[in-house]
Design an enzyme around this catalytic site. Structure first.
Site, PDB file in Angstrom:
ATOM      1  N   ASP B   7       0.850  -1.210   0.052  1.00 22.71           N
ATOM      2  CA  ASP B   7       0.096   0.164  -0.026  1.00 22.71           C
ATOM      3  C   ASP B   7       0.926   1.228  -0.040  1.00 22.71           C
ATOM      4  O   ASP B   7       1.322   1.581   1.102  1.00 22.71           O
ATOM      5  CB  ASP B   7      -1.020  -0.051   1.295  1.00 22.71           C
ATOM      6  CG  ASP B   7      -1.842   1.280   1.175  1.00 22.71           C
ATOM      7  OD1 ASP B   7      -2.406   1.744   0.347  1.00 22.71           O
ATOM      8  OD2 ASP B   7      -1.991   1.960   2.286  1.00 22.71           O
ATOM      9  N   GLU B  68      -1.043  -1.567  -5.030  1.00 24.84           N
ATOM     10  CA  GLU B  68      -2.148  -0.674  -5.119  1.00 24.84           C
ATOM     11  C   GLU B  68      -1.931   0.430  -6.278  1.00 24.84           C
ATOM     12  O   GLU B  68      -0.993   1.134  -5.985  1.00 24.84           O
ATOM     13  CB  GLU B  68      -2.644  -0.107  -3.782  1.00 24.84           C
ATOM     14  CG  GLU B  68      -4.262   0.846  -3.875  1.00 24.84           C
ATOM     15  CD  GLU B  68      -4.907   1.069  -2.706  1.00 24.84           C
ATOM     16  OE1 GLU B  68      -4.896   0.173  -2.064  1.00 24.84           O
ATOM     17  OE2 GLU B  68      -5.096   2.315  -2.344  1.00 24.84           O
ATOM     18  N   ASP B 141      -2.641   1.198   7.082  1.00 24.50           N
ATOM     19  CA  ASP B 141      -1.740   0.903   5.860  1.00 24.50           C
ATOM     20  C   ASP B 141      -1.298  -0.551   5.666  1.00 24.50           C
ATOM     21  O   ASP B 141      -1.181  -0.903   4.808  1.00 24.50           O
ATOM     22  CB  ASP B 141      -0.537   1.713   5.863  1.00 24.50           C
ATOM     23  CG  ASP B 141      -1.018   3.271   6.122  1.00 24.50           C
ATOM     24  OD1 ASP B 141      -0.840   3.912   5.289  1.00 24.50           O
ATOM     25  OD2 ASP B 141      -0.987   3.495   7.276  1.00 24.50           O
TER      26      ASP B 141
END
EC number: 3.1.21.10
Lengths: 194, 194
Positions: B7, B68, B141
């Site tokens: 992430d 991501e 996160d």
């Protein structure tokens, strides 16, 4: 002092190297464009650009790397790739302990032409004249990379960088800061940094 | 197959590692957050995040890195730093010859909850349940990094990735593509990717 300028980009990343001598006398050393094929996967494109930039850093061992600042407001579809290429240049410099300076296009225009809103052709002619080149540097990414290197050499002593603020400025520093700020406000309104 | 999810972020970069066995049985291996101090110069922050990510790649030697996808439409002031952190993860993977997959938040939500617009708390609970964890992963996160790793493991076979197009899709692939596309259109309109 050797200055390596970077006009960041994933498809074409301009690299310009100059030497700044006494009395701000500047001489041309090198200009090139590191390219990556837009049909390649993004991770391999980043690797190609990173390797290309590191090869230049190792060849010229600059005292400072001057990189064009990327703006989030820039609406071009390439803005994320441009930011990533700038990040790779910063990484390569940091890995070698070379200081990094970020300059806005307006700072570059002001330092080179005296006008923070100068036209592109005016900039290219001044870059050629300052470096004593017979021809305008091609392509545009190469000229821009030389411009961002020259910008770092010709900036007013103690000039504040885009985004930073100082309370006590000389007249020259204040003019620089104001002109850069005005040009930045203009580019933020129009959604473009250049 | 070991999947390392990322992430991306410059202040906090989530890293989640899972192992995908037979019958898509998933097991938790590791979760952590690589951090860089927002007061440090940007080049040193990038170096810190890059070194942190490379240490994870070398520790877990994943078969694939699932990251991501970052959207330029994302209006958060951190979007350029997020894109740069994603670029560093891709660079680290490419340097080690590890394949990279990019997944949108909507793909992640669809793969994990069956709903491309699932709420954050629903996602975190499903991540914990799928991996047999007693506690919800913290901070966000870290949970997001595990989610993006799980997404890669649970995506429909031959699922198309955000941005790619295929003429001939199975029903499951079509549902995946449509849901992701709808959620992306929604996030583009609202200027946010998540």
């Amino acid at each position: 002092m050797i200055i390596l300028g970077v006009d960041p980009g994933l498809t074409r990343c301009g690299v310009g190297v100059i030497e700044a001598g006494v009395n701000r006398r500047l001489s041309f050393m090198h200009v090139d464009v590191v390219r990556s094929d837009s049909h390649m996967p993004q991770d391999l494109r980043l690797l190609t650009v990173y390797n290309g930039l590191c090869a230049k850093l190792d060849e010229f061992i600059p005292d400072v790397v001057s990189i064009e600042r990327v703006f989030a407001q820039d609406n071009r579809s390439t803005v994320l790739g441009t930011a990533q290429a700038a990040g790779l240049a910063m990484l390569g410099a940091a890995q070698r302990g070379i200081p990094v300076a970020l300059h806005t296009p307006s700072e570059s225009k002001l330092a080179i032409t005296g006008n923070g809103r100068a036209e592109k052709i005016q900039m290219e002619r001044m870059v050629a004249r300052i470096l004593g080149l017979n021809q305008l540097p091609k392509p545009a990414d190469a000229a821009d990379a030389l411009a961002i290197a020259i910008c770092h050499a010709l900036r007013p002593a103690g000039a504040i960088q885009g985004g930073e603020r100082e309370q006590h400025l000389t007249a020259a520093q204040r003019q620089w800061a104001q002109a850069a700020q005005q040009a930045n406000h203009k580019s933020a309104r129009s959604g473009r940094a250049m």
